[in-house]
Scaffold this motif. Structure first.
Motif, PDB file in Angstrom:
ATOM      1  N   PHE A   6       0.812  -1.215   0.000  1.00 26.09           N
ATOM      2  CA  PHE A   6       0.000   0.000   0.000  1.00 26.09           C
ATOM      3  C   PHE A   6       0.851   1.273   0.000  1.00 26.09           C
ATOM      4  N   ALA A   7       2.108   1.145  -0.416  1.00 31.30           N
ATOM      5  CA  ALA A   7       3.006   2.295  -0.494  1.00 31.30           C
ATOM      6  C   ALA A   7       3.153   2.750  -1.943  1.00 31.30           C
ATOM      7  N   THR A   8       3.256   4.052  -2.121  1.00 26.51           N
ATOM      8  CA  THR A   8       3.403   4.594  -3.474  1.00 26.51           C
ATOM      9  C   THR A   8       4.195   5.894  -3.420  1.00 26.51           C
ATOM     10  N   MET A  18       7.332  12.382  -1.991  1.00 29.09           N
ATOM     11  CA  MET A  18       7.210  11.597  -0.762  1.00 29.09           C
ATOM     12  C   MET A  18       6.838  10.160  -1.091  1.00 29.09           C
ATOM     13  N   LEU A  19       7.338   9.249  -0.258  1.00 30.76           N
ATOM     14  CA  LEU A  19       6.826   7.888  -0.238  1.00 30.76           C
ATOM     15  C   LEU A  19       5.657   7.895   0.732  1.00 30.76           C
ATOM     16  N   TYR A  20       4.534   7.346   0.316  1.00 27.43           N
ATOM     17  CA  TYR A  20       3.293   7.496   1.085  1.00 27.43           C
ATOM     18  C   TYR A  20       2.625   6.143   1.285  1.00 27.43           C
ATOM     19  N   ILE A 375      -5.587   9.181  -5.090  1.00 23.71           N
ATOM     20  CA  ILE A 375      -4.545   8.851  -4.121  1.00 23.71           C
ATOM     21  C   ILE A 375      -3.627  10.044  -3.918  1.00 23.71           C
ATOM     22  N   GLU A 376      -3.209  10.653  -5.020  1.00 23.86           N
ATOM     23  CA  GLU A 376      -2.278  11.778  -4.962  1.00 23.86           C
ATOM     24  C   GLU A 376      -2.876  12.953  -4.190  1.00 23.86           C
ATOM     25  N   LEU A 381      -3.155  16.356   0.677  1.00 21.29           N
ATOM     26  CA  LEU A 381      -3.945  16.984   1.744  1.00 21.29           C
ATOM     27  C   LEU A 381      -3.407  16.592   3.118  1.00 21.29           C
ATOM     28  N   ASP A 382      -3.025  15.328   3.284  1.00 15.74           N
ATOM     29  CA  ASP A 382      -2.416  14.901   4.544  1.00 15.74           C
ATOM     30  C   ASP A 382      -1.146  15.705   4.820  1.00 15.74           C
TER      31      ASP A 382
END
Length: 397
Positions: A6-8, A18-20, A375-376, A381-382
């Motif tokens: 679940f990382a992108t 960023m890796l998220y 997703i982006e 926003l986070d």
């Protein structure tokens, strides 16, 4: 160790990336010039020897859930988190529809029906149900819904007064929230709400009484460009106690992105309550969750039509389920059961999908969520909200 499923990688702007993690909603920011070096590290995760800088990077990525150990099962973890939220036996969550009458006639509203108000018999049965649960549970949350529930505020006050008495008698905490169009709110009834432990108000159309407000903004192509106007009208000193919640009208099939509205709200100092993933959609999702209509029927939700009635609360305050098949289908419905969803990187964002939408047939993608965010956009926003919070802490330190 390995990279989380679940990382992108997300581009913030021309120089920042960023890796998220969609699962933890955490991120590892880095500059563009460090991208090649980071990619090389991720390609050689188990090489055995690392520089001090690489070790520090790996530790941060592990802490944020972007890297995981080889023996982790992330699907099982998500299922556990959903079940942990769903099966809270020490808490009762209930929604009470006190009326389906309304003083507005919003064109998007799905509620077209004969006008009904909470009957005296239904009120008695619901209060008996609350009393029975106050004896055995630590917390009861009551959500007042309609129609426009403030049309029946006298009924709400009477019931809450009695419910709070039960809570005091049996050591159970009773709290409430109200979903309203806001037209009937005034200083007097807001003060009364606070006295009766109403903790939050969701307004779809703020407050000096320190009651948390969720400002719901429903959008379509007609108002998406002007939806942020109201945000500038609310005095700045109240914004930190207000969360903005934006969603497409249910009729909109091609969801419009709410990114610019949320971005503006964050910049203006509003709370962003969607900062963490949710594992339930509404009261129906909880094992101890009930939606009750004006006749004390237990229903799927306030907007359900087909298979609407699951049972009834009787005069002794006991829930009598008459449609157990649908009830248990609802309570156990989960996106994690969908084979296609299990393969999708967006699964953590979609777990809280409406159970009414999937309980009969859970094999197709439900499409974009009501907020229309990619997703982006969620990742950015986070990042923006955390940055805003950090700036505020530094300013007030």
């Amino acid at each position: 160790m390995q990279l989380s499923r679940f990382a992108t990688n997300i581009k913030i702007d021309e120089d920042d990336y960023m890796l998220y993690s969609l699962k933890t909603r955490q991120y590892y920011p880095y500059k563009k010039e460090a991208q090649e070096q980071l990619e090389k590290l991720l390609d050689e995760l188990n090489k055995g020897e690392y520089t001090l800088e690489e070790i520090q990077c790996i530790e941060k990525l592990m802490k944020k859930g972007i890297l995981i150990s080889d023996n982790q099962d992330e699907l099982a973890e998500l299922e556990f988190l959903e079940n942990k939220t769903k099966y809270q036996t020490d808490q009762l969550n209930m929604m009470v529809v006190v009326t389906n009458a309304c003083n507005f006639r919003c064109e998007y509203c799905v509620q077209e029906h004969e006008i009904k108000n909470l009957s005296s018999n239904a009120e008695h049965n619901i209060l008996e149900f609350i009393k029975n649960n106050a004896k055995i549970k630590r917390n009861i949350t009551i959500s007042w819904f309609g129609g426009e529930p403030l049309l029946k505020f006298a009924d709400i006050k009477r019931m809450l007064h009695k419910a709070c008495q039960y809570g005091d008698e049996y050591g159970c905490k009773i709290t409430s929230d109200i979903t309203t169009n806001g037209y009937l709110l005034n200083e007097q009834n807001i003060r009364e709400m606070k006295q009766l432990n109403v903790k939050s108000i969701q307004i779809t159309k703020v407050s000096e009484q320190n009651i948390f407000v969720i400002l719901r903004i429903n959008i379509d192509e007609k108002n998406v460009d002007t939806a942020t106007n109201i945000l500038s009208e609310i005095p700045e000193q109240y914004r930190s106690n207000i969360a903005v919640n934006v969603a497409n009208l249910y009729q909109i099939k091609d969801k419009i992105s709410t990114y610019q509205i949320y971005k503006k709200a964050i910049e203006l100092g509003y709370q962003y309550i969607e900062r963490k993933n949710q594992y339930i959609a509404c009261h129906t999702c909880f094992s101890e969750g009930y939606v009750v209509d004006t006749d004390a029927n237990v229903i799927i939700c306030a907007n359900a039509v087909e298979d609407k009635i699951l049972g009834r609360i009787d005069e002794k305050g006991k829930v009598c389920i008459t449609n157990p098949k649908v009830r248990y289908q609802l309570k156990t419905a989960s996106m994690i059961k969908n084979p296609n969803c299990r393969k999708c990187i967006q699964l953590p964002f979609c777990i809280s999908t409406c159970k009414k939408a999937i309980y009969k047939e859970n094999v197709i993608c439900q499409g974009k969520r009501a907020n229309g965010l990619s997703i982006e956009e969620i990742a950015k926003l986070d990042y923006l909200y955390d940055k805003k919070c950090m700036e505020y802490r530094e300013k007030t330190a």
